[in-house]
Design a protein around this motif. Structure first.
Motif, PDB file in Angstrom:
ATOM      1  N   PHE A  32      39.543  52.058  43.693  1.00  0.00           N
ATOM      2  CA  PHE A  32      38.596  50.990  43.381  1.00  0.00           C
ATOM      3  C   PHE A  32      37.563  51.370  42.327  1.00  0.00           C
ATOM      4  O   PHE A  32      36.862  50.505  41.815  1.00  0.00           O
ATOM      5  N   ALA A  33      37.449  52.644  41.977  1.00  0.00           N
ATOM      6  CA  ALA A  33      36.478  53.056  40.957  1.00  0.00           C
ATOM      7  C   ALA A  33      36.760  52.311  39.658  1.00  0.00           C
ATOM      8  O   ALA A  33      37.909  52.106  39.285  1.00  0.00           O
ATOM      9  N   GLY A 108      48.726  47.063  45.883  1.00  0.00           N
ATOM     10  CA  GLY A 108      49.357  47.695  44.734  1.00  0.00           C
ATOM     11  C   GLY A 108      48.378  48.670  44.092  1.00  0.00           C
ATOM     12  O   GLY A 108      47.313  48.949  44.634  1.00  0.00           O
ATOM     13  N   THR A 109      48.737  49.163  42.906  1.00  0.00           N
ATOM     14  CA  THR A 109      47.897  50.182  42.268  1.00  0.00           C
ATOM     15  C   THR A 109      46.721  49.608  41.480  1.00  0.00           C
ATOM     16  O   THR A 109      45.724  50.289  41.282  1.00  0.00           O
ATOM     17  N   ASP A 110      46.824  48.360  41.018  1.00  0.00           N
ATOM     18  CA  ASP A 110      45.739  47.799  40.214  1.00  0.00           C
ATOM     19  C   ASP A 110      45.372  46.386  40.646  1.00  0.00           C
ATOM     20  O   ASP A 110      44.810  45.610  39.889  1.00  0.00           O
ATOM     21  N   THR A 128      41.834  37.178  44.889  1.00  0.00           N
ATOM     22  CA  THR A 128      42.493  38.379  44.414  1.00  0.00           C
ATOM     23  C   THR A 128      41.599  39.108  43.423  1.00  0.00           C
ATOM     24  O   THR A 128      40.685  38.532  42.836  1.00  0.00           O
ATOM     25  N   GLY A 129      41.911  40.370  43.242  1.00  0.00           N
ATOM     26  CA  GLY A 129      41.213  41.182  42.243  1.00  0.00           C
ATOM     27  C   GLY A 129      42.233  41.932  41.410  1.00  0.00           C
ATOM     28  O   GLY A 129      43.282  42.336  41.906  1.00  0.00           O
ATOM     29  N   THR A 130      41.899  42.093  40.111  1.00  0.00           N
ATOM     30  CA  THR A 130      42.744  42.844  39.198  1.00  0.00           C
ATOM     31  C   THR A 130      41.883  43.863  38.474  1.00  0.00           C
ATOM     32  O   THR A 130      40.816  43.514  37.941  1.00  0.00           O
ATOM     33  N   LYS A 131      42.329  45.108  38.468  1.00  0.00           N
ATOM     34  CA  LYS A 131      41.575  46.168  37.799  1.00  0.00           C
ATOM     35  C   LYS A 131      41.600  45.923  36.296  1.00  0.00           C
ATOM     36  O   LYS A 131      42.621  45.567  35.721  1.00  0.00           O
ATOM     37  N   LYS A 132      40.445  46.113  35.671  1.00  0.00           N
ATOM     38  CA  LYS A 132      40.329  45.914  34.220  1.00  0.00           C
ATOM     39  C   LYS A 132      40.591  47.207  33.492  1.00  0.00           C
ATOM     40  O   LYS A 132      40.415  48.266  33.990  1.00  0.00           O
TER      41      LYS A 132
END
Length: 132
Positions: A32-33, A108-110, A128-132
């Protein structure tokens, strides 16, 4: 009407005071960082937010912003529950205090699942969230 009040609570929560720090580190935050784009399903449609986790004096802090609250919300009460990350903060709407728990669950991973809970289930939005 409850959904409208809940959506208003979300907006106001993002501009409310901070709660006290719980003290996890960036290393404990794991995947999550960094920065995330969150999309919550509200009764009025998608509610987009950006969430960024940062190190501040050895402890994790989060900053949340949106088009509705561009000045942002700083959150310091951040904990882990298993693989989930939970952010807690307080809000106030017309003199009525409420508590928010924002839970991020890995998907998942991102990607992550997001639950925005007001007052222990009184009003909940998912997304939902998506890593930037």
């Amino acid at each position: 009407m409850a959904r409208l009040i809940g959506t208003i609570a979300v907006v106001l929560a993002l501009s409310s005071p901070i709660t006290s720090a719980q003290g996890i580190t960036i290393a404990e935050l794991g995947m999550f960082a960094g920065a995330w784009a969150l999309s919550l399903d509200s009764p009025q449609g998608a509610f987009e937010q950006e969430l960024v986790f940062k190190d501040e004096g050895g402890k994790v802090v989060a900053e949340m912003t949106s088009q509705i609250a561009p000045e942002g919300q700083k959150v310091t009460d951040i904990t882990k529950s298993g693989s989930d990350v939970v952010l807690k903060f307080a809000g106030n709407y017309q003199g009525s205090a409420f508590d928010v728990a924002l839970t991020l669950t890995p998907d998942g991973t991102d990607k992550c699942k997001v639950t925005f809970d007001v007052n222990g289930g009184q009003f909940t939005m998912n997304g939902t969230g998506t890593k930037k």
